[in-house]
Each structure stands twice: as structure tokens, then as C-alpha cells.
Write a protein that holds these residues in place. Structure first.
Motif, short mmCIF file in Angstrom:
data_model
loop_
_atom_site.label_atom_id
_atom_site.label_comp_id
_atom_site.label_asym_id
_atom_site.label_seq_id
_atom_site.Cartn_x
_atom_site.Cartn_y
_atom_site.Cartn_z
N GLY A 106 -2.80 -11.41 7.09
CA GLY A 106 -3.16 -12.34 6.02
C GLY A 106 -3.10 -13.79 6.42
N ARG A 107 -2.76 -14.06 7.69
CA ARG A 107 -2.74 -15.45 8.16
C ARG A 107 -4.13 -16.09 8.08
N ALA A 108 -5.17 -15.30 8.29
CA ALA A 108 -6.53 -15.81 8.20
C ALA A 108 -7.41 -14.78 7.51
N ILE A 109 -8.39 -15.24 6.76
CA ILE A 109 -9.31 -14.36 6.05
C ILE A 109 -10.71 -14.94 6.15
N SER A 110 -11.71 -14.08 6.34
CA SER A 110 -13.10 -14.54 6.34
C SER A 110 -13.99 -13.55 5.60
N ASN A 111 -14.84 -14.08 4.76
CA ASN A 111 -15.89 -13.30 4.10
C ASN A 111 -16.97 -12.99 5.14
N ILE A 112 -17.20 -11.72 5.43
CA ILE A 112 -18.21 -11.35 6.43
C ILE A 112 -19.42 -10.68 5.78
N GLY A 113 -19.56 -10.91 4.47
CA GLY A 113 -20.72 -10.38 3.77
C GLY A 113 -20.63 -8.86 3.61
N ASP A 114 -21.76 -8.26 3.32
CA ASP A 114 -21.83 -6.80 3.18
C ASP A 114 -22.05 -6.19 4.55
N PHE A 115 -20.98 -6.03 5.30
CA PHE A 115 -21.08 -5.62 6.70
C PHE A 115 -21.62 -4.20 6.86
N ASP A 116 -21.22 -3.30 5.98
CA ASP A 116 -21.60 -1.89 6.14
C ASP A 116 -22.76 -1.46 5.24
#
Length: 490
Positions: A106-116
């Protein structure tokens, strides 16, 4: 005397904004030493109610073991309060990976969109103290989410998992920052950039410079290939010892119009103009992930009108905020958690305090070459942010674009202040800032809600001293009258 008293009361009332806001989220299971708010990320409308939701890191949460870490998915209302939530940890949210004590998931979080491709936003989460391959080497998890915020599936990337072939040494804390690069190499799959802010310069034992890695991913979340950018790799030679390059980073789109995504990278230890004043680099990239050119933003750059001071740590957080001022060019928000702005005049006088690390955020309106066109500071004294920041809050340690939350056509942001625990037992707050297009704050909400009358002891200092001064003035006036009377009698 009456005017002075009324003025004092007015100051106190003006010092208590947002006092009657409502927040429906219970924080009963969060401890102050969980460091809730260490990172914040907008995840779009995950639950389909038409309102942006956010993910918040709590890397020292103790679910399953000491400081294993957690992520909270917060489903928001349009006013910035919390409608519902889902926790992801080693014991909650259907997260099946094995976390160890002190991993700091939880130190870093990124939205990577709808990956799957299932129609639901997915996220990448850093665990920068993971020990795969060595002490505090770090790791990144790709989390495929359900619409309720639970985990459907996951993939770990570290020096021993996920087919990552790059070099991660002990202690570099790989995964302290993550940003989606969208489909950087044109293969139809989202790629990411990962920070390693304690990266050593090759051939040295103590020269920490920092680095980032561009990861070209496969559709299952494993790594196809990668490119390091540091003081010796990636065609980037601008760094010095203790710059802490890679403490945070953000996709800024195609800033220079060459068809390739560019990134902003924080280096909050940069000391070019003073000790740990900090800097942000705008990196214009090549299609292979190396650096084509760059622009450095610090207190020396023209049009950055605010003076940075020692230990401001400008660049601790950096985030894309779209085109805030409508000039067709991407703008960014940058955190400076060591900033010492304070509106607590009385505390400054009594305690000789200069506002120690209350923190600040800078809105930077950029030119297409990465230079600053204009800027706006948000702190306890500037930018119309009326919140009572406490000493060592470190406001600006984390921040995120949360889209247009209130639907006024202007991007809003969430800002973390996770270090209050060091000096107070209160839970560290996250501030939802609804912005104007000039970068100033239109209104805000604090999670968890704070009643500034109750938690600001300075108000009581101010009121107490005001009453004391009034009392002394009355006593002096009475004594003077008595003396005059005695003189007349003589």
C-alpha cells in the motif's frame, strides 16, 4: 476594548471552516500508526454510481502481521464524503498473495485501467519493503478487481517473480512509487513505471541517487521487458547523491506532441539550491523507455514564483491534473510536505515554531517544453485552503487527481497528510480539495472529518490570552482611576 474582543472572536470563527460537514465512513478499525493516506489514487467510477472512487494506502496496517500493509477502496459521494468502503489486506478483500511482516503493502498505488478487459478498473500496488531477493528490495502487485473493490486475481512482480529481469539490490525499496503509462509500446497492453528511490549508484555502497524502471507488461501482468532510468542508465545523467529521484512519478501524457508518453518524476532530496529543497523532472521519453530530453523544475526556474526553502522536499508527490487552466497543455500538482507555512501566529510567538512540516501543494501550469507558465500554492496560509494543518502533518506527502468530483468542469484532487501520528495520536487525515481553474481551493472535505474547534488547541491559547489581556487592561484601568482619586483627595 470591546472592538478588540469582537475581533478576537471573529478570528476564531473564521478559523473553523467546514465545521458542520458530515462523513459517513467509520475509521474504527484504522490505527493512527497505520499511516493511512501514504498514497492516494483515483480509480474512476468502480461501482457504477457515476461518482469517482479512490484507493488509499495504509502501508503499516497490521492485518496478518506487523506492518504488512493494506489498501482501502473508498466509494465516494459527490461532496467528497465516503459512501462505502472495502479493505484489501492479507486477511480481507479476497487478496490471496502472502504478505510478510513489514512488507508495507500500500506504499504506492496506480490506476492501470481495465487491464484484463472485464470492464472494471484494476490497480498496481507497491510493497516497497518486500524481501524477495534481499532485504527491502521491494515488490509490485497487479490486482485485478471486482466492482465491489475485492480482488478477483493478482500477479506479483519482484526480483524473483513476474519475469522481471532488472537488477534490484537490497535496500533500494523498489515499488515506492508506481504510475500507469497506458500502452507505451503499442502492443495493446498497459505498461507501468516503478520508482526505486533508494537505488544505489553502481560501484558504491552508500551513494543513494534513486531510479525508475519502465516495465513493458504482458496481458497476465508479468513483465515482457524493462528499461532502467538512473544516473548511469537510460540516457539520463542529471542526478546527484541523495537526490532521491523516483520518490514519486506520474504519467503526464504526450506533453511535447511527439506521439510518446512523457513522465514527471519527483526528487525531493535535490539540494541544488539548498538542503533537500527538492525538484521535479519532466522526462521526454523515447519509445524504448530511454530519455530523449528533460526539463528540471525547482526554485530557480522562471515563472515558478514561490520561493522554496531548505527541507521543503518539493517533489515528494507529483500527479497529472489534466488541463486545469484550459490552455491545451497538461498541468501537474506537486507536494512539498516539509513546507513550513503557518497561520498559527500565536503558536509561532509562544513556541518559536515556524510551522514545522505542515506541508503544501503546488499547482504548476506547464508549457509544452516542461517549463512552468504559472503556479499556485495551497497551504494553511495560501490558496484559500482554510483547514487547520497541524505541525508535522506533512500535507502533500501524497496526492491524486480525482477527476471532476463535483461536476463543475474542473479537476479536483485528494491530498494526504500521513505523518500526524509522529506527534499526535489522531488518525492522519486525507483532504478532498475541490478546485477552481486558477488552482485555488473552492471547498474541501477532510476524511475522517475534523472539527477544528475541537482539535485546535491554538484557538484556546488565543482565546485564553485574549481574555487575559482584557482582564489586565481592566485591572490597570481600575488602578489608574484609583490613583487619580487618591491624588485628587490629597
Amino acid at each position: 476594548m470591546n472592538k478588540f474582543f469582537l475581533f478576537s472572536i471573529l478570528l476564531i470563527l473564521l478559523h473553523t471552516p467546514n465545521a458542520f460537514a458530515v462523513n459517513n465512513f467509520s475509521f474504527s478499525d484504522i490505527s493512527s500508526d497505520d499511516f493511512f493516506g501514504y498514497d492516494i489514487e483515483s480509480i474512476g467510477d468502480l461501482n457504477g454510481d457515476g461518482i469517482t472512487d479512490i484507493a488509499i494506502g495504509s502501508p503499516y496496517d497490521d492485518d496478518g502481521g506487523k506492518a504488512q500493509g493494506a489498501v482501502y477502496i473508498l466509494f465516494l459521494n459527490s461532496d467528497g464524503t465516503v459512501k462505502d468502503s472495502q479493505k484489501i489486506s492479507s486477511t480481507e478483500g479476497n487478496f490471496q498473495e502472502i504478505l510478510e511482516p513489514y512488507d508495507a503493502f500500500g506504499r504506492a498505488i496506480s490506476n492501470i485501467g481495465d487491464f484484463d478487459g472485464d470492464g472494471i478498473t484494476d490497480i498496481a500496488v507497491g510493497a516497497y519493503h518486500d524481501d524477495d531477493g534481499g532485504y527491502n528490495t521491494g515488490a509490485v502487485y497487479i490486482l485485478f478487481l471486482n466492482s465491489d473493490g475485492t480482488v478477483k486475481d493478482s500477479q506479483k512482480i519482484s526480483s524473483t517473480e513476474g519475469n522481471f529481469q532488472g537488477v534490484i539490490d537490497s535496500g533500494v525499496c523498489w515499488g515506492n512509487a508506481i504510475s500507469s503509462l497506458n500502452d507505451f509500446d503499442g502492443d495493446g497492453i498497459t505498461d507501468i513505471a516503478v520508482g526505486a528511490h533508494k537505488n544505489y549508484s553502481p560501484g558504491t555502497e552508500m551513494k543513494r541517487v534513486g531510479a525508475i524502471h519502465i516495465l513493458f507488461l504482458n496481458s497476465d501482468g508479468t513483465v515482457k521487458s524493462s528499461q532502467e532510468i538512473s544516473d548511469t542508465q537510460g540516457n539520463f545523467d542529471a542526478l546527484s547523491e541523495n537526490d532521491i529521484f523516483g520518490i514519486d512519478l506520474s504519467n503526464v501524457g504526450d506533453l511535447n506532441g511527439d506521439g510518446i508518453t512523457d513522465i514527471a518524476v519527483g526528487a525531493h532530496g535535490d539540494s541544488e539550491n539548498g538542503f533537500s529543497i527538492g525538484a521535479v523532472y519532466i522526462l521526454f521519453l523515447n519509445s524504448d523507455g530511454t530519455v530523449k530530453s528533460y526539463e528540471k523544475i525547482n526554485s530557480n526556474q522562471n515563472n515558478f514564483k514561490f520561493k522554496l526553502n531548505d527541507s521543503d522536499m518539493f517533489g515528494s508527490s507529483v500527479n497529472y491534473i489534466g488541463d486545469l487552466n484550459g490552455d491545451g497543455i497538461t498541468d501537474i500538482a506537486v507536494g512539498a510536505p516539509g513546507d513550513d507555512d503557518t497561520k498559527e501566529l500565536l503558536e509561532t510567538i509562544i513556541k518559536q515554531s515556524d510551522g514545522s512540516s505542515r506541508g503544501a501543494v503546488y499547482i504548476l501550469f506547464l508549457n509544452s517544453d516542461g517549463t512552468v507558465k504559472d503556479s499556485q500554492k495551497i497551504s494553511s496560509t495560501e490558496g484559500n485552503f482554510q483547514q487547520n494543518l497541524e505541525s508535522s502533518d506533512s500535507f502533500g506527502f501524497s496526492l491524486s487527481n480525482i477527476g471532476d468530483l463535483n461536476e463543475d468542469g474542473i479537476t479536483d484532487i485528494a491530498v494526504g497528510a500521513p505523518h500526524r501520528y509522529y506527534f499526535d495520536t489522531e488518525l492522519s487525515p486525507v483532504h478532498i480539495l475541490l478546485l477552481d481553474n486558477d488552482g485555488k481551493v473552492k471547498s474541501f472535505e477532510t476524511i475522517p472529518h475534523e472539527n477544528n474547534i475541537m482539535n485546535n488547541s491554538n484557538i484556546f491559547y488565543f482565546l485564553g490570552i485574549t481574555v487575559l489581556l482584557i482582564t489586565l487592561a481592566i485591572i490597570i484601568k481600575i488602578k489608574l482611576k484609583n490613583n487619580e482619586s487618591k491624588i485628587r483627595k490629597k
